[in-house]
Design a protein around this motif. Structure first.
Motif, PDB file in Angstrom:
ATOM      1  N   ASN A  61       0.830  -1.206   0.000  1.00  0.00           N
ATOM      2  CA  ASN A  61       0.000   0.000   0.000  1.00  0.00           C
ATOM      3  C   ASN A  61       0.864   1.255   0.000  1.00  0.00           C
ATOM      4  O   ASN A  61       2.013   1.246   0.455  1.00  0.00           O
ATOM      5  N   LEU A  63       0.359   5.088   1.557  1.00  0.00           N
ATOM      6  CA  LEU A  63      -0.508   5.840   2.459  1.00  0.00           C
ATOM      7  C   LEU A  63      -0.072   7.294   2.541  1.00  0.00           C
ATOM      8  O   LEU A  63       1.090   7.622   2.280  1.00  0.00           O
ATOM      9  N   VAL A  69      -5.448   5.769   2.580  1.00  0.00           N
ATOM     10  CA  VAL A  69      -4.929   4.949   1.486  1.00  0.00           C
ATOM     11  C   VAL A  69      -4.909   5.738   0.179  1.00  0.00           C
ATOM     12  O   VAL A  69      -5.929   6.263  -0.261  1.00  0.00           O
ATOM     13  N   SER A  72      -3.658   0.837  -3.197  1.00  0.00           N
ATOM     14  CA  SER A  72      -3.774  -0.448  -2.511  1.00  0.00           C
ATOM     15  C   SER A  72      -3.945  -1.548  -3.548  1.00  0.00           C
ATOM     16  O   SER A  72      -4.113  -1.277  -4.745  1.00  0.00           O
ATOM     17  N   THR A 335       4.601  -1.521   2.737  1.00  0.00           N
ATOM     18  CA  THR A 335       3.773  -0.316   2.690  1.00  0.00           C
ATOM     19  C   THR A 335       4.682   0.904   2.761  1.00  0.00           C
ATOM     20  O   THR A 335       5.606   0.967   3.584  1.00  0.00           O
ATOM     21  N   GLN A 337       4.591   4.813   3.526  1.00  0.00           N
ATOM     22  CA  GLN A 337       3.795   5.920   4.075  1.00  0.00           C
ATOM     23  C   GLN A 337       4.488   7.230   3.737  1.00  0.00           C
ATOM     24  O   GLN A 337       5.666   7.418   4.029  1.00  0.00           O
TER      25      GLN A 337
END
Length: 895
Positions: A61, A63, A69, A72, A335, A337
């Protein structure tokens, strides 16, 4: 006992018994093989029955800073066709039924096939025509067309083709039209063109072609439809026995829930392109795998991709799984971020769009600017205390969902993202009312044919007119900063001691660049500002003031003193050093440069080299010299010796441009030109005299020394640079970071988009910490003097109207950058620029806004206000993006 015979156990009897046993065993085995285990052994006989089916890993993902999100991977139902000998027998009947069911349920067949119909055309994804040309050649080569041409042209030739022969094959490949390509493939894939319509033929062709391309890297099923609805999937489940080879499976599908929001940051994923061998080396399946193509998706491909899984299966003759023999589970990617705030990002993009819509709807509102082509813009917001990017917007944007699955890029979207320059150029000329001798002449001037692309007639957007959705204007567009650079000139003046904050100039709306009245440059739109000190000069954006400071800096410290200070703030870097030429941002950028003598010489040496070559090729110069034309352009037919001589002449020309008289040697030129004439066969019968060679050398001298080098030695480049014009050119990211460095007291941070990396379970892997790129060492009092002027800009200067009634104190500077002296002739106008920070008493956020063809910089300030409103969560109910600039129509061309 009489009459009873005794039985004897003879050899013959034994043989009979053995034969009975053997035949019984054989018969029993045959019964077992053919009846009881018949299907199993039939499947084993089919060497296609045991397959490895790859299983894609979910991409990690992406973010925003608050955990929202941005990208995704969702599980999607996929319809596939498994090719077996049995399923192939029923292919056309099966696929006809499949297409009918898909259509009835409102589903779309997967279609990333580059060959289109109605009309016949190729749609290859590429940012330039050379890439599209290469993709077309590969497309036709992969489908066997090149072999046909080789056999026709060079039948019986042993060994590899020469470079020239390969070029001839490519040339012939490009001559095959889209329609001819289609007909060849219809024949190759044995599609009945009498039984099926052209649309049906193409639908069959897509599946057949996918199977062929997949076969290059081992067996894989052909995807028929992506991301089908759950109800549709269940209908196919129920009817699988009627569709040999068809199966329903699931796989992760990339999704961008916010559409275009942050597309400039996120980038997009797409199938691996032709020639990307690096991916094959990393274990990717180059025929089916998707990879990040730009933005964060590309920059962190290795972290986001995850580990692919797979399953060894046995298929029955209908192409469905009979037995699962082994499995390797996929593992999701990491992920990422970001530091981006989704809400501020969305507000920034909306503000840019709203402002550009207003400018196009009111193109004549601003004095001296016609903003009908305000179609592109960029804005960046940075945390002044960390270098973290809060928002990074480039408009127009794009929807990354269109690239995330095969067939997502419709023809309309393709034409939008990869526009036809010829058609768009004609529409632009008509819409802007640009006059010329003829439409064709005007088209050739603004959108010239690119001669470097062989086998195709393609045009370039030479004047950077057309909007490019896939181009990141925030990180890759280097533009003049206009008057937003004036704080940098002030800092250099204050730090070097040539001025104090009280230093003043009588601004009579002109500056003398040298040479008396003829050297005066006037700023009539400004009007005279009278006596201005530093703060007033920033507030009023006084060009004469800052050009005077530039002249004083040059007279006392030379041409590079301004650059020395600008480099500390990230506005370029010393081109002769090994210093990092980057803001630090993780996605690709085109790092801009400030005026300095080394860069100026190199820029001129290339520009005036072309000028010199054109004069020599024309056989005359501007002073009336005539001579036999000399061609210094590289040609494929040139021998290595000719190329070497041409290269030596061009190096000599560039040295003359850079260093003038001391590098200009007539004897060297005479020797090189004579050598070229004697070596190049095109001059064999020209009888070029020594007098002509002298004229050639004279023409070279006039361009290189009298024109180019004299300009390099003049001071006007420094004066222009001091007000953000000339060769000063930076990206919005660079400019935003320069303002952040002023705002925080002189510490320049590396710009970064990533906050942290997490594993698939949300566990922290790595936290990105702010990194100090440089402590500028600029005195606090210097920065306070500059900030005082920036405060005045927003309170009572050129940005006051945009910030009227705003509840937080802000500081800023407007800028208006002229892109070319004749920009109005081809429908373009000045770039509107605004920079600022807030709150001005305790800065948190710094911004840069650029509106290309947006006119006066005061208009860009409205976008910055909207950015602040979102960041500080202020609801002022302003009409900030539709306010008129009527009070600013007298703004300077450099405001």
């Amino acid at each position: 006992m009489v009459g009873k015979k005794e039985k004897k156990f003879t050899r013959y009897t034994v043989l009979i018994v053995i034969m009975v046993i053997v035949f019984t065993a054989i018969s029993s085995k045959l019964v077992i093989l053919q009846i009881l285990d018949g299907e199993t052994y039939a499947e084993k006989a089919n060497n296609k029955s045991i397959r490895e089916i790859p299983e894609a890993a979910p991409r990690g993902n992406i973010l925003d800073k608050n955990g929202s999100v941005l990208a995704s991977s969702n599980i999607a139902y996929i319809l596939v066709y498994n090719q077996t000998d049995e399923s192939d027998k029923h292919f056309f009947d099966t696929m006809s039924k499949v297409f009918d069911l898909l259509d009835k349920n409102g589903e779309t067949q997967k279609d990333d096939f580059e060959l289109k119909i109605n009309p016949f055309s190729f749609q290859f994804r590429g940012d330039d025509e050379e890439t599209k040309r290469a993709l077309e050649i590969k497309f036709k080569t992969d489908r066997g067309f090149a072999d046909e041409i080789k056999n026709k042209l060079y039948k019986g030739k042993k060994g590899e083709l020469t470079k020239a022969e390969k070029a001839k094959v490519d040339e012939e490949l490009l001559k095959i039209t889209p329609e001819e390509t289609f007909k060849k493939l219809v024949k190759q894939y044995k599609i009945d063109d009498k039984k099926y319509t052209i649309d049906q033929q193409r639908r069959f062709m897509i599946i057949k072609d996918t199977l062929k391309m997949n076969s290059f890297s081992g067996y894989k099923p052909a995807v028929v439809a992506n991301n089908i609805k759950k109800d549709t999937a269940f209908k196919f489940y129920q009817l699988l026995n009627d569709f040999p080879g068809i199966d329903v499976t699931t796989q992760p599908m990339r999704s961008y829930p916010n559409g275009e929001v942050a597309s400039s940051v996120l980038g997009y994923i797409s199938k691996i392109g032709a020639g990307d061998d690096k991916y094959a080396e990393k274990g990717y399946d180059t025929s089916t795998d998707y990879v990040g193509q730009s933005g964060i998706e590309a920059a962190f491909e290795d972290r986001l991709k995850g580990s692919k899984g797979g399953e060894i299966v046995k298929l029955n003759k209908q192409g469905r799984i009979l037995e699962r023999l082994g499995k390797r589970d996929p593992y999701p990617g990491q992920t990422v971020q970001l530091t981006i705030d989704k809400d501020v990002q969305a507000a920034t993009e909306k503000a840019l769009d709203d402002r550009m819509n207003y400018l196009r709807a009111n193109p004549s509102e601003q004095l001296g600017s016609y903003t009908a082509n305000a179609t592109r813009g960029a804005a960046v917001a940075i945390d002044v205390n960390t270098g973290a990017v809060i928002a990074l917007a480039s408009r127009p944007g794009f929807d990354p969902n269109a690239f995330a699955a095969p067939g997502g890029l419709s023809s309309d979207l393709y034409n939008k993202y990869y526009p036809d320059v010829t058609e768009e150029g004609k529409e632009y000329i008509e819409r802007m009312g640009i006059s010329g001798e003829s439409e064709e002449d005007t088209l050739n001037k603004l959108f010239p044919v690119d001669r470097s692309v062989k086998g195709k007639t393609v045009r370039q957007d030479a004047k950077d007119i057309l909007p490019k959705p896939l181009f990141n204007y925030a990180t890759q567009s280097r533009s003049m900063p206009g008057s937003t650079f004036k704080m940098m000139t002030a800092i250099a003046g204050l730090e070097s001691g040539v001025i104090t904050p009280d230093f003043g100039v009588d601004d009579e709306m002109y500056f003398d660049k040298g040479g008396g009245l003829s050297g005066r440059v006037y700023f009539r739109n400004d009007g005279p500002n009278g006596w201005v000190d530093l703060a007033k000069a920033i507030e009023k954006s006084s060009n004469p003031y800052f050009m005077t400071v530039g002249k004083m800096l040059r007279n006392q410290y030379g041409d590079d003193i301004l650059a020395k200070y600008a480099w500390k703030f990230g506005l370029g870097a010393d081109p002769t050093s090994d210093s990092k030429k980057s803001t630090g941002i993780e996605i690709p950028e085109a790092f801009g440069q400030v005026y300095n003598l080394w860069s100026l010489k190199n820029s001129y040496s290339q520009t005036y080299l072309w000028t010199t070559m054109e004069k020599l090729k024309a056989g005359s110069d501007d002073r009336g010299n005539k001579f036999t034309p000399i061609d210094l352009y590289d040609r494929d037919s040139d021998s290595s010796k000719i190329k070497s001589i041409k290269g030596d002449i061009k190096k000599q020309i560039q040295s003359s441009i850079k260093d003038g008289e001391k590098a200009f040697n007539k004897d060297t030129y005479k020797s090189l030109i004579s050598s070229l004439i004697q070596t190049d066969p095109q001059y064999k019968d020209k009888n070029i005299s020594e007098k002509e060679i002298k004229s050639m050398i004279s023409a070279i001298y006039y361009v290189t020394v009298s024109d180019a080098n004299s300009q390099i030695r003049a001071g006007f480049s420094m004066y222009d640079a001091s007000i953000g014009q000339g060769i000063d050119a930076f990206t919005p990211v660079q400019i935003a970071n320069y303002i952040a460095t002023i705002a925080n007291g002189g510490t320049r941070y590396s710009v970064h988009l990533v906050d942290k990396f997490l594993d698939a379970n949300g566990k922290l892997i790595e936290q990105v910490k702010p990194e100090v790129a440089e402590k500028t060492g600029v005195k606090p009092e210097t920065l306070e003097a500059v900030k005082a002027g920036m405060n005045a800009v927003n309170e009572k200067g050129t940005a006051a109207q945009a910030f009227q009634g705003f509840t937080i104190p802000t500081a800023g500077k407007t800028g208006t950058a002229t892109i070319a002296n004749d920009q109005g002739d081809f429908g373009r106008t000045d770039t509107a620029v605004y920079v600022g920070f807030a709150p001005s008493d305790k800065p948190q956020i710094a911004v840069c806004v650029m509106l290309y063809d947006g006119g006066h910089g005061s208009g860009a300030a409205y976008v910055a206000r909207s950015m602040y409103e979102s960041y500080f969560k202020i609801n002022t109910n302003t009409k900030s993006n539709t306010n008129s600039d009527s009070n600013n129509t007298a703004a300077s061309d450099n405001n």
